[in-house]
Motif scaffolding. Structure first.
Motif, mmCIF file in Angstrom:
data_model
loop_
_atom_site.group_PDB
_atom_site.id
_atom_site.type_symbol
_atom_site.label_atom_id
_atom_site.label_comp_id
_atom_site.label_asym_id
_atom_site.label_seq_id
_atom_site.Cartn_x
_atom_site.Cartn_y
_atom_site.Cartn_z
ATOM 1 N N GLY A 1 0.506 -1.375 0.136
ATOM 2 C CA GLY A 1 0.272 0.499 0.151
ATOM 3 C C GLY A 1 0.715 1.295 -0.434
ATOM 4 N N ILE A 2 2.066 1.532 0.244
ATOM 5 C CA ILE A 2 3.037 1.991 0.019
ATOM 6 C C ILE A 2 3.466 2.685 -1.106
ATOM 7 N N LYS A 3 3.485 4.419 -1.442
ATOM 8 C CA LYS A 3 3.097 4.465 -2.649
ATOM 9 C C LYS A 3 5.030 4.323 -3.123
ATOM 10 N N ARG A 4 5.791 4.265 -2.732
ATOM 11 C CA ARG A 4 6.891 4.228 -2.896
ATOM 12 C C ARG A 4 6.738 2.792 -3.001
ATOM 13 N N HIS A 5 6.451 1.879 -2.947
ATOM 14 C CA HIS A 5 6.143 0.557 -3.490
ATOM 15 C C HIS A 5 5.689 0.461 -4.825
ATOM 16 N N GLN A 6 4.376 1.554 -4.905
ATOM 17 C CA GLN A 6 4.089 1.364 -6.110
ATOM 18 C C GLN A 6 4.534 1.893 -7.306
ATOM 19 N N GLN A 7 5.207 2.605 -7.160
ATOM 20 C CA GLN A 7 6.423 3.677 -8.068
ATOM 21 C C GLN A 7 7.794 2.619 -8.655
ATOM 22 N N ASN A 8 7.881 1.508 -7.784
ATOM 23 C CA ASN A 8 9.145 0.934 -8.169
ATOM 24 C C ASN A 8 8.702 0.202 -9.510
ATOM 25 N N LYS A 9 9.818 0.486 -10.324
ATOM 26 C CA LYS A 9 9.808 -0.805 -11.364
ATOM 27 C C LYS A 9 10.973 -1.072 -12.014
ATOM 28 N N THR A 10 11.543 -1.368 -11.113
ATOM 29 C CA THR A 10 12.752 -2.366 -11.269
ATOM 30 C C THR A 10 13.180 -3.760 -11.387
ATOM 31 N N ILE A 11 13.711 -3.815 -12.944
ATOM 32 C CA ILE A 11 13.364 -5.415 -12.983
ATOM 33 C C ILE A 11 15.367 -5.838 -12.807
ATOM 34 N N TRP A 12 15.390 -7.263 -12.990
ATOM 35 C CA TRP A 12 16.727 -7.848 -13.202
ATOM 36 C C TRP A 12 16.132 -8.040 -14.632
ATOM 37 N N VAL A 13 17.440 -8.530 -15.730
ATOM 38 C CA VAL A 13 18.033 -8.531 -16.638
ATOM 39 C C VAL A 13 18.693 -9.899 -16.929
ATOM 40 N N SER A 14 18.154 -10.665 -16.885
ATOM 41 C CA SER A 14 18.722 -12.490 -16.822
ATOM 42 C C SER A 14 19.914 -12.062 -17.554
ATOM 43 N N ALA A 15 19.615 -11.315 -19.107
ATOM 44 C CA ALA A 15 20.373 -11.767 -20.813
ATOM 45 C C ALA A 15 21.679 -10.743 -20.058
ATOM 46 N N LYS A 16 22.007 -9.660 -19.449
ATOM 47 C CA LYS A 16 22.852 -8.971 -19.422
ATOM 48 C C LYS A 16 22.985 -8.739 -18.226
ATOM 49 N N SER A 17 22.735 -9.322 -16.667
ATOM 50 C CA SER A 17 23.087 -9.491 -16.068
ATOM 51 C C SER A 17 22.618 -8.078 -15.241
#
Length: 349
Positions: free
Chosen positions: A144-160
């Motif tokens: 429910g925290i706004k900062r969590h909802q804003q987070n679009k960070t991902i891990w790109v396995s192909a490029k580590s």
């Protein structure tokens, strides 16, 4: 018998400056005389009309009204917490947390942070990869925290690598929102490269548009109202990037920082897991890949980079400790104590 009590002069409405004020805005304490003036004030000042329930109040200013407001705030938190627990139970999160896949626990240790925030498979992968390959601890907050909802960070396995959501804050700017969030920032790129790019690139947001044209053409032109960049990575590749810096803030940034070399500015990230009255920051090199500057640090959802023209001395009324280099968080408190000792010694001399 004459009335000896002093007569207080009526306070005029701060909006129309004509009629005595009757009301006080809970948000900014502006006095108004009527509903019309109150609405005009909220529109012109972009005021929500609601008191900031988390703002610091001095003990001398703490009264019954403040106490009742805090009581209501705590009631709201209790209600929201109960709703989150109910939603988690209905979605089966509690059962997944207890059993997991093949007996695996779906919660991930967050160091000194909240240990019971359930993570999905993607989030667990991001936390694990970030810790193993980038030596950075990512701490997730409640859904429910706004900062969590804003987070679009991902891990790109192909490029580590991590492709971050990144927040940039300029506390020296006042009078308008002084921070913004970027998405899709590769951790092999430099924050300084992003900074110089948005200051030198010309945006079409303020250019006059040609008259005429159909609606489709207008939508096409609207999509060009952004700053498009090419960010250089440490492996020599360039990545297309669209900055979401607000146009109004961009103009102020150009006026204040365009003539200052990026290496002359002070670039800071805040050290987590320390008391609020001991704000501690470490300097980062904006001309190095971001992943090299986040090693051994805990990141709350995503990094926030603070930019100053000179080193700050206070933060929310507390003295600031600034480390020249980021260190492992186990050593942070000792470093803060050592820095304070050096300051005291310098003052004695």
């Amino acid at each position: 018998m004459e009335d000896t009590e002093p007569k207080t002069e009526a306070i005029l409405c701060e909006q129309c400056q004509q009629i005595p004020a009757k009301y006080k805005c809970p948000g900014c304490l502006v006095r108004t005389c009527s509903l019309a003036c109150s609405k005009t004030h909220k529109s012109e000042a972009n005021c929500s009309g609601q008191r900031d329930k988390a703002v610091f109040v001095k003990r001398a200013d703490y009264d019954a009204n403040t106490m009742m407001s805090d009581y209501g705030f705590l009631q709201d938190l209790t209600r929201d917490h109960a709703l989150l627990l109910r939603d988690a139970h209905e979605q089966g999160v509690a059962q997944v947390k207890q059993k997991g896949r093949a007996g695996q626990n779906n919660t991930v240790s967050h160091g000194d942070g909240p240990p019971n925030v359930p993570l999905d498979r993607s989030q667990r992968n991001i936390v694990s990869r970030a810790k193993e390959q980038r030596q950075v601890m990512i701490r997730y907050m409640s859904p429910g925290i706004k900062r969590h909802q804003q987070n679009k960070t991902i891990w790109v396995s192909a490029k580590s690598r991590l492709v971050w959501t990144l927040e940039i804050a300029i506390p020296e700017i006042t009078g308008l929102p002084n921070k913004w969030i970027e998405n899709g920032f590769h951790d092999v790129c430099q924050v300084g490269n992003l900074w110089t790019g948005i200051l030198s690139e010309q945006s079409n947001a303020n250019e006059p548009k040609a008259d005429g044209g159909d609606e489709k053409g207008s939508r096409k032109r609207a999509r060009t109202d952004e700053v498009r960049l090419q960010l250089l990575s440490d492996d020599g590749n360039k990545y297309p990037f669209k900055s979401s810096v607000p146009a109004e803030l961009l103009q102020v940034l150009k006026q204040k920082f365009s003539k200052l070399p990026v290496e002359d500015l002070v670039w800071l990230i805040r050290i987590q897991n320390l008391p609020a009255n001991k704000p501690t920051f470490c300097k980062i090199d904006p001309l190095q890949p971001l992943y090299t500057q986040l090693r051994y640090q805990t990141v709350l959802e995503f990094p926030t980079v603070y930019v100053y023209s000179q080193e700050p001395t206070t933060w929310d009324g507390h003295a600031v400790t600034i480390q020249e280099h980021c260190v492992a968080e186990n050593d942070t408190e000792d470093a803060a104590i050592a820095a304070n000792s050096d300051k005291e010694a310098a003052m004695v001399e």
